[in-house]
Enzyme design. Structure first.
Site, PDB file in Angstrom:
ATOM      1  N   GLY A  70      26.235 -50.352  27.634  1.00 30.07           N
ATOM      2  CA  GLY A  70      25.148 -49.817  27.090  1.00 30.07           C
ATOM      3  C   GLY A  70      24.198 -50.721  26.129  1.00 30.07           C
ATOM      4  N   ARG A  71      24.279 -52.124  26.375  1.00 31.52           N
ATOM      5  CA  ARG A  71      23.508 -52.925  25.534  1.00 31.52           C
ATOM      6  C   ARG A  71      24.042 -53.140  24.128  1.00 31.52           C
ATOM      7  NH1 ARG A  71      22.877 -55.053  29.837  1.00 31.52           N
ATOM      8  NH2 ARG A  71      20.496 -54.734  31.068  1.00 31.52           N
TER       9      ARG A  71
END
Ligand code: FMN
Length: 210
Positions: free
Chosen positions: A188-189
């Site tokens: 999710g970065r």
């Protein structure tokens, strides 16, 4: 992919280890990349800039590493060579896709010693050594055949494969790091970043927001 089976003392992935010296951490990551990359794990983007502050980036191959810094070899009359002579600062960026990791280096450059350059030059295949003479790297070439003819000429001039002198304009630059930043991809970065800063010869560590 990255290990997700533990944390270091700063609460980030165990692959960041708990080392005081970023060169040691780099060596560990590089050794892993040598096993996982499909080719050229030592490929690294090197950014330079000229006196008008115009940045310029290209790939080179890392050919030397010590506590002093990161070494690559090139033609000193090339674009990058001229730019580094004008501004002795550079930045490097490794990206190992197989590991989803990045390492960035910023610092100043110095030319490697004659002995260091000779030792590396003499370890290269004959064709590469001739090419270093024949290629006026980054200069305009009127047609391919001009270059091929120059290669033939230098093969004639230096027929002994064990005795091709190193061209005076061909040597190595060492990027001496002021900072080295290690980056690992997160789900999710939510990536993880560890930056080392050189403060009067001592390395200090900090986490950075991704
Ligand atoms: C994977 C890769 C590795 C390269 N390694 C080198 C190198 O070690 N030295 C070099 O002079 N050029 C190397 N090159 C070529 C440079 O990217 C560049 O085209 C050349 O050095 C001229 O750059 P300049 O005009 O900015 O000086 C490499 C290119 C690639 C794609």
């Amino acid at each position: 992919m990255n290990q997700k089976n533990g944390k270091n003392s700063l609460g980030i992935d165990i692959c960041f280890e708990d080392l005081d010296n970023p060169i040691e951490l780099f060596k560990k990551w590089f050794a892993k990349a040598e096993k996982t990359e499909i080719n050229d794990p030592n490929a690294v983007a090197v950014a330079t800039s000229n006196k008008d502050n115009q940045p310029n980036v290209r790939m080179v191959l890392l050919k030397g590493l010590s506590d002093k810094g990161f070494v690559f070899y090139t033609n000193f009359n090339s674009k990058k060579g001229s730019e580094l002579k004008e501004n002795l600062k550079a930045s490097m960026c490794f990206h190992w896709k197989s590991l989803r990791r990045q390492v960035r280096v910023i610092g100043s450059v110095e030319e490697v010693s004659k002995k260091e350059a000779d030792d590396y030059y003499n370890s290269r295949p004959y064709k590469n050594r001739i090419g270093a003479w024949a290629s006026s790297q980054s200069q305009t070439l009127d047609k391919r055949n001009t270059f091929l003819k120059k290669i033939k000429e230098f093969e004639k001039k230096y027929p002994d494969q064990n005795n091709v002198p190193r061209p005076p304009h061909w040597s190595g630059w060492r990027v001496m790091p002021d900072e080295i930043e290690f980056w690992v991809d997160g789900e999710g970065r939510i990536h993880e970043r560890l930056n080392y800063k050189n403060k009067n010869g001592k390395w200090e560590k900090e986490l950075l927001y991704p």
